[in-house]
Structure formats: C-alpha cells, structure tokens
Design a protein around this motif. Structure first.
Motif, mmCIF file in Angstrom:
data_model
loop_
_atom_site.group_PDB
_atom_site.id
_atom_site.type_symbol
_atom_site.label_atom_id
_atom_site.label_comp_id
_atom_site.label_asym_id
_atom_site.label_seq_id
_atom_site.Cartn_x
_atom_site.Cartn_y
_atom_site.Cartn_z
ATOM 1 N N GLU A 238 0.908 -1.303 0.089
ATOM 2 C CA GLU A 238 0.086 -0.138 0.127
ATOM 3 C C GLU A 238 0.827 1.256 -0.096
ATOM 4 N N GLN A 239 1.821 1.164 0.842
ATOM 5 C CA GLN A 239 2.842 2.305 0.631
ATOM 6 C C GLN A 239 3.503 2.379 -0.557
ATOM 7 N N VAL A 240 4.052 1.438 -1.126
ATOM 8 C CA VAL A 240 4.699 1.606 -2.473
ATOM 9 C C VAL A 240 3.664 2.080 -3.530
ATOM 10 N N GLU A 241 2.364 1.679 -3.472
ATOM 11 C CA GLU A 241 1.327 2.309 -4.310
ATOM 12 C C GLU A 241 1.250 3.981 -4.059
ATOM 13 N N LYS A 242 1.329 4.274 -2.718
ATOM 14 C CA LYS A 242 1.265 5.770 -2.674
ATOM 15 C C LYS A 242 2.458 6.397 -3.151
ATOM 16 N N LEU A 243 3.569 5.931 -3.136
ATOM 17 C CA LEU A 243 4.765 6.663 -3.642
ATOM 18 C C LEU A 243 4.455 6.559 -5.336
ATOM 19 N N LEU A 244 4.319 5.513 -5.876
ATOM 20 C CA LEU A 244 4.110 5.414 -7.272
ATOM 21 C C LEU A 244 2.799 6.242 -7.605
ATOM 22 N N ALA A 245 1.722 6.843 -7.017
ATOM 23 C CA ALA A 245 0.852 7.581 -7.106
ATOM 24 C C ALA A 245 1.331 8.861 -7.318
ATOM 25 N N TRP A 246 2.166 9.278 -6.070
ATOM 26 C CA TRP A 246 2.914 10.536 -5.887
ATOM 27 C C TRP A 246 3.848 11.003 -7.360
ATOM 28 N N LEU A 247 4.531 9.802 -7.676
ATOM 29 C CA LEU A 247 5.491 9.833 -8.890
ATOM 30 C C LEU A 247 4.592 10.274 -10.139
ATOM 31 N N LYS A 248 3.281 9.497 -10.162
ATOM 32 C CA LYS A 248 2.786 9.704 -11.568
ATOM 33 C C LYS A 248 1.997 10.793 -11.635
ATOM 34 N N ALA A 249 1.780 11.445 -10.365
ATOM 35 C CA ALA A 249 0.999 13.022 -10.208
ATOM 36 C C ALA A 249 1.889 13.805 -10.589
ATOM 37 N N GLY A 250 3.129 13.714 -10.762
ATOM 38 C CA GLY A 250 4.178 14.751 -11.063
ATOM 39 C C GLY A 250 5.333 15.016 -9.956
ATOM 40 N N GLY A 251 5.276 14.162 -8.835
ATOM 41 C CA GLY A 251 6.284 14.456 -8.075
ATOM 42 C C GLY A 251 6.501 15.904 -7.466
ATOM 43 N N PRO A 252 7.793 16.499 -7.117
ATOM 44 C CA PRO A 252 7.641 17.645 -6.686
ATOM 45 C C PRO A 252 7.516 18.831 -7.607
ATOM 46 N N ARG A 253 6.824 19.956 -7.092
ATOM 47 C CA ARG A 253 6.180 20.830 -7.924
ATOM 48 C C ARG A 253 7.348 21.503 -8.944
ATOM 49 N N SER A 254 8.243 21.330 -8.753
ATOM 50 C CA SER A 254 9.677 21.937 -9.593
ATOM 51 C C SER A 254 9.742 20.897 -10.952
ATOM 52 N N ALA A 255 9.256 19.876 -10.574
ATOM 53 C CA ALA A 255 9.369 18.747 -11.720
ATOM 54 C C ALA A 255 8.240 19.079 -12.694
ATOM 55 N N SER A 256 8.648 18.340 -13.731
ATOM 56 C CA SER A 256 7.433 18.071 -14.770
ATOM 57 C C SER A 256 7.438 16.540 -15.498
ATOM 58 N N VAL A 257 6.626 15.768 -14.770
ATOM 59 C CA VAL A 257 6.944 14.321 -15.162
ATOM 60 C C VAL A 257 5.930 13.936 -16.356
#
Length: 97
Positions: free
Chosen positions: A57-76
């Motif tokens: 469940e925690q791994v999925e939360k990190l994946l969701a965060w990455l797919k949502a764009g990660g930090p504001r300064s990034a553009s995924v």
C-alpha cells in the motif's frame, strides 16, 4: 494477507524534467515518510530511476505521487514500472550518485 499489505518492490523510470529540480531529494523524503527502502538516481538519458520496497500500500502511494508529478519543480511526462527484487539488506531510502 492481501497484496496491499504484503512486501513489494518496484523499479520505476521517471521521464520528463526530473533532473536538477530536487527530484531525488523530494522522492527520498516521500519514501522515508512512507517507511520505504530503496533508492533514487539520475540516469544518463535524463530520467530518474527509483526502486522502492516496502508494504504494498505504501509503495502504491509513492507510485501515485510519482505519477501525479512528484515535486512541484518537476514536470513528469511518464512513469514506467516493473516488479523488482530489491535488496533485503537495505535499511533506508537513499539517493544514489
């Protein structure tokens, strides 16, 4: 036990404007908050490789965060994933150079 609570490792390749924007540091912070082990490192093609291991469940939360764009300064642009073995000796989430 369901997949969401069992141990899981995943390897991700994050593409876009993800180098030079604090991406690895912020990913490390998010992963540590979630209690994950693994690493983030820049690759020569401009992407960032992330390996994250822990409760599913925690791994999925990190994946969701990455797919949502990660930090504001990034553009995924995209996140590619595949299952990974990880390393049972890992005790934290590190930035690799």
């Amino acid at each position: 036990m369901s997949d969401a609570t069992s141990a899981r490792c995943v390897k991700c390749w994050v593409h876009g404007r993800v180098q030079g924007v604090g991406f690895r540091y912020t990913t490390q912070h998010e992963a540590q908050k979630l209690g994950l082990t693994g690493y983030a490192r820049n690759l020569d093609d401009g992407s960032v490789e992330v390996v994250a291991c822990g409760e599913g469940e925690q791994v999925e939360k990190l994946l969701a965060w990455l797919k949502a764009g990660g930090p504001r300064s990034a553009s995924v642009e995209k996140v590619l994933t595949e299952p990974s073995q990880g390393d049972p000796t890992w005790t934290s989430f590190k930035i690799r150079y």
